[in-house]
Design a protein around this motif. Structure first.
Motif, PDB file in Angstrom:
ATOM      1  N   VAL A  42       0.816  -1.220   0.000  1.00  0.00           N
ATOM      2  CA  VAL A  42       0.000   0.000   0.000  1.00  0.00           C
ATOM      3  C   VAL A  42       0.846   1.264   0.000  1.00  0.00           C
ATOM      4  O   VAL A  42       0.358   2.342  -0.327  1.00  0.00           O
ATOM      5  N   ALA A  43       2.124   1.138   0.366  1.00  0.00           N
ATOM      6  CA  ALA A  43       3.004   2.300   0.323  1.00  0.00           C
ATOM      7  C   ALA A  43       3.162   2.823  -1.098  1.00  0.00           C
ATOM      8  O   ALA A  43       3.366   4.021  -1.321  1.00  0.00           O
ATOM      9  N   THR A  44       3.034   1.928  -2.067  1.00  0.00           N
ATOM     10  CA  THR A  44       3.172   2.322  -3.475  1.00  0.00           C
ATOM     11  C   THR A  44       1.858   2.221  -4.243  1.00  0.00           C
ATOM     12  O   THR A  44       1.741   2.751  -5.334  1.00  0.00           O
ATOM     13  N   SER A  45       0.853   1.525  -3.657  1.00  0.00           N
ATOM     14  CA  SER A  45      -0.434   1.333  -4.335  1.00  0.00           C
ATOM     15  C   SER A  45      -1.589   1.575  -3.360  1.00  0.00           C
ATOM     16  O   SER A  45      -2.175   0.621  -2.838  1.00  0.00           O
ATOM     17  N   PRO A  46      -1.915   2.851  -3.060  1.00  0.00           N
ATOM     18  CA  PRO A  46      -3.006   3.147  -2.118  1.00  0.00           C
ATOM     19  C   PRO A  46      -4.304   2.474  -2.552  1.00  0.00           C
ATOM     20  O   PRO A  46      -4.646   2.461  -3.733  1.00  0.00           O
ATOM     21  N   LEU A  47      -5.014   1.894  -1.595  1.00  0.00           N
ATOM     22  CA  LEU A  47      -6.216   1.140  -1.918  1.00  0.00           C
ATOM     23  C   LEU A  47      -7.392   2.061  -2.226  1.00  0.00           C
ATOM     24  O   LEU A  47      -7.635   3.043  -1.535  1.00  0.00           O
ATOM     25  N   ARG A  48      -8.134   1.678  -3.240  1.00  0.00           N
ATOM     26  CA  ARG A  48      -9.287   2.461  -3.665  1.00  0.00           C
ATOM     27  C   ARG A  48     -10.337   2.588  -2.554  1.00  0.00           C
ATOM     28  O   ARG A  48     -10.961   3.637  -2.404  1.00  0.00           O
ATOM     29  N   ILE A  49     -10.521   1.541  -1.760  1.00  0.00           N
ATOM     30  CA  ILE A  49     -11.545   1.594  -0.726  1.00  0.00           C
ATOM     31  C   ILE A  49     -11.250   2.683   0.297  1.00  0.00           C
ATOM     32  O   ILE A  49     -12.176   3.309   0.825  1.00  0.00           O
ATOM     33  N   PHE A  50      -9.973   2.952   0.558  1.00  0.00           N
ATOM     34  CA  PHE A  50      -9.631   4.020   1.488  1.00  0.00           C
ATOM     35  C   PHE A  50      -9.720   5.379   0.816  1.00  0.00           C
ATOM     36  O   PHE A  50     -10.109   6.370   1.447  1.00  0.00           O
ATOM     37  N   ARG A  51      -9.383   5.451  -0.443  1.00  0.00           N
ATOM     38  CA  ARG A  51      -9.533   6.718  -1.166  1.00  0.00           C
ATOM     39  C   ARG A  51     -11.009   7.115  -1.248  1.00  0.00           C
ATOM     40  O   ARG A  51     -11.360   8.293  -1.149  1.00  0.00           O
ATOM     41  N   LEU A  52     -11.878   6.115  -1.429  1.00  0.00           N
ATOM     42  CA  LEU A  52     -13.305   6.396  -1.492  1.00  0.00           C
ATOM     43  C   LEU A  52     -13.841   6.801  -0.125  1.00  0.00           C
ATOM     44  O   LEU A  52     -14.720   7.673  -0.029  1.00  0.00           O
ATOM     45  N   ALA A  53     -13.338   6.185   0.938  1.00  0.00           N
ATOM     46  CA  ALA A  53     -13.741   6.586   2.286  1.00  0.00           C
ATOM     47  C   ALA A  53     -13.371   8.047   2.523  1.00  0.00           C
ATOM     48  O   ALA A  53     -14.164   8.824   3.092  1.00  0.00           O
ATOM     49  N   GLU A  54     -12.194   8.442   2.079  1.00  0.00           N
ATOM     50  CA  GLU A  54     -11.786   9.841   2.220  1.00  0.00           C
ATOM     51  C   GLU A  54     -12.713  10.757   1.420  1.00  0.00           C
ATOM     52  O   GLU A  54     -13.099  11.833   1.881  1.00  0.00           O
ATOM     53  N   ARG A  55     -13.103  10.308   0.242  1.00  0.00           N
ATOM     54  CA  ARG A  55     -13.985  11.129  -0.588  1.00  0.00           C
ATOM     55  C   ARG A  55     -15.342  11.318   0.094  1.00  0.00           C
ATOM     56  O   ARG A  55     -15.945  12.390   0.006  1.00  0.00           O
ATOM     57  N   VAL A  56     -15.811  10.255   0.755  1.00  0.00           N
ATOM     58  CA  VAL A  56     -17.091  10.354   1.466  1.00  0.00           C
ATOM     59  C   VAL A  56     -16.975  11.326   2.635  1.00  0.00           C
ATOM     60  O   VAL A  56     -17.831  12.205   2.799  1.00  0.00           O
ATOM     61  N   VAL A  57     -15.949  11.190   3.457  1.00  0.00           N
ATOM     62  CA  VAL A  57     -15.856  12.047   4.642  1.00  0.00           C
ATOM     63  C   VAL A  57     -15.651  13.508   4.268  1.00  0.00           C
ATOM     64  O   VAL A  57     -16.105  14.408   4.983  1.00  0.00           O
ATOM     65  N   ARG A  58     -14.989  13.758   3.143  1.00  0.00           N
ATOM     66  CA  ARG A  58     -14.800  15.140   2.727  1.00  0.00           C
ATOM     67  C   ARG A  58     -16.130  15.818   2.405  1.00  0.00           C
ATOM     68  O   ARG A  58     -16.226  17.049   2.430  1.00  0.00           O
ATOM     69  N   ARG A  59     -17.168  15.020   2.091  1.00  0.00           N
ATOM     70  CA  ARG A  59     -18.484  15.594   1.848  1.00  0.00           C
ATOM     71  C   ARG A  59     -19.077  16.193   3.122  1.00  0.00           C
ATOM     72  O   ARG A  59     -19.996  17.023   3.068  1.00  0.00           O
ATOM     73  N   PHE A  60     -18.586  15.750   4.265  1.00  0.00           N
ATOM     74  CA  PHE A  60     -19.114  16.204   5.553  1.00  0.00           C
ATOM     75  C   PHE A  60     -18.213  17.246   6.225  1.00  0.00           C
ATOM     76  O   PHE A  60     -18.657  17.929   7.143  1.00  0.00           O
ATOM     77  N   LEU A  61     -16.960  17.331   5.808  1.00  0.00           N
ATOM     78  CA  LEU A  61     -16.008  18.215   6.465  1.00  0.00           C
ATOM     79  C   LEU A  61     -15.907  19.553   5.732  1.00  0.00           C
ATOM     80  O   LEU A  61     -16.137  19.621   4.521  1.00  0.00           O
ATOM     81  N   PRO A  62     -15.559  20.613   6.439  1.00  0.00           N
ATOM     82  CA  PRO A  62     -15.343  21.898   5.763  1.00  0.00           C
ATOM     83  C   PRO A  62     -14.159  21.808   4.808  1.00  0.00           C
ATOM     84  O   PRO A  62     -13.257  20.984   4.987  1.00  0.00           O
ATOM     85  N   ASP A  63     -14.171  22.656   3.807  1.00  0.00           N
ATOM     86  CA  ASP A  63     -13.102  22.621   2.802  1.00  0.00           C
ATOM     87  C   ASP A  63     -11.728  22.853   3.410  1.00  0.00           C
ATOM     88  O   ASP A  63     -10.721  22.382   2.879  1.00  0.00           O
ATOM     89  N   ASP A  64     -11.679  23.598   4.515  1.00  0.00           N
ATOM     90  CA  ASP A  64     -10.390  23.909   5.129  1.00  0.00           C
ATOM     91  C   ASP A  64     -10.041  22.973   6.289  1.00  0.00           C
ATOM     92  O   ASP A  64      -9.202  23.293   7.126  1.00  0.00           O
TER      93      ASP A  64
END
Length: 217
Positions: A136-158
């Protein structure tokens, strides 16, 4: 000197390809059931009807075989089996959250290849193995990238990067526990039975709890 005919050489090559594919398939099932540490080469070779020498020949050992399973898993999830960033962005934050949880919890009621990959990642969420960390150090998993995308919908831009990371890891852990511990949860004292209906109830519950948590960040 190799005296084999071209036909015999192709037969040998085909046999090697079949053995290699059988080992990857068996390893996927074993690692999904037992994790990397608990998934023994002996069990893998028994299921693949091969021997340990074949594991060493094709993959250099258990670690190399595991890396190959992770590579196949990542490619499969990237190509066709998990919700896309576009789907996350096209839905309301609440719908995106529910869809993410639903997708990750599918291994509770399905036993296909994709669900096996998700179970492997769930095992790694407890005590990541060295091969997994290196991967994962060289190939970040899509499931975690998608989790980040979901949480960013709830967090302020900053929102600070650290807050985003903490929240992403927290969200990803919510379904992982159930996927990883499904067999144990099916036994007393829990005796949970997972079917399509109970899956929907679990998704509803985790969505409700996660919304409360995200609302307080």
């Amino acid at each position: 000197m190799n005296d084999a005919t071209p036909l015999e050489q192709r037969a040998v090559s085909r046999s090697a390809e079949i053995t290699r594919a059988a080992l990857i398939k068996a390893a996927t099932a074993v690692f999904a059931e037992h994790g990397y540490e608990g998934g023994s080469v002996r069990l893998i070779t028994q299921r693949a009807l091969a021997n340990q020498a074949a594991v060493n020949y094709h993959f250099g050992g258990k670690e190399g075989l595991y890396r190959e399973v992770l590579l196949v898993a990542t490619k499969t999830l990237e190509q066709n089996s998990f919700l896309s960033p576009e789907e996350v962005d096209a839905r309301s934050p609440e719908e995106a959250l529910r869809l993410y949880l639903h997708q990750f919890l599918l291994p509770l009621v399905k036993r296909d290849r994709v669900c096996s990959y998700l179970r492997i990642f769930a095992w790694e969420s407890v005590r990541p193995s060295e091969p997994f960390n290196a991967f994962v150090a060289t190939s970040p998993l899509r499931i975690f990238r998608l989790a980040e995308r979901v949480v960013r919908r709830f967090l302020p831009d900053d929102a600070p990067a650290e807050t985003v990371t903490f929240t992403t890891l927290w969200l990803a852990q919510q379904p992982m526990f159930f996927v990883r511990e499904a067999e144990r949860l099916a036994r007393p004292p829990f005796s949970l039975k997972f079917d399509d209906a109970s899956l929907e109830r679990l998704v509803d519950t985790l969505t409700s709890l996660s919304l409360r948590g995200l609302a307080n960040i």
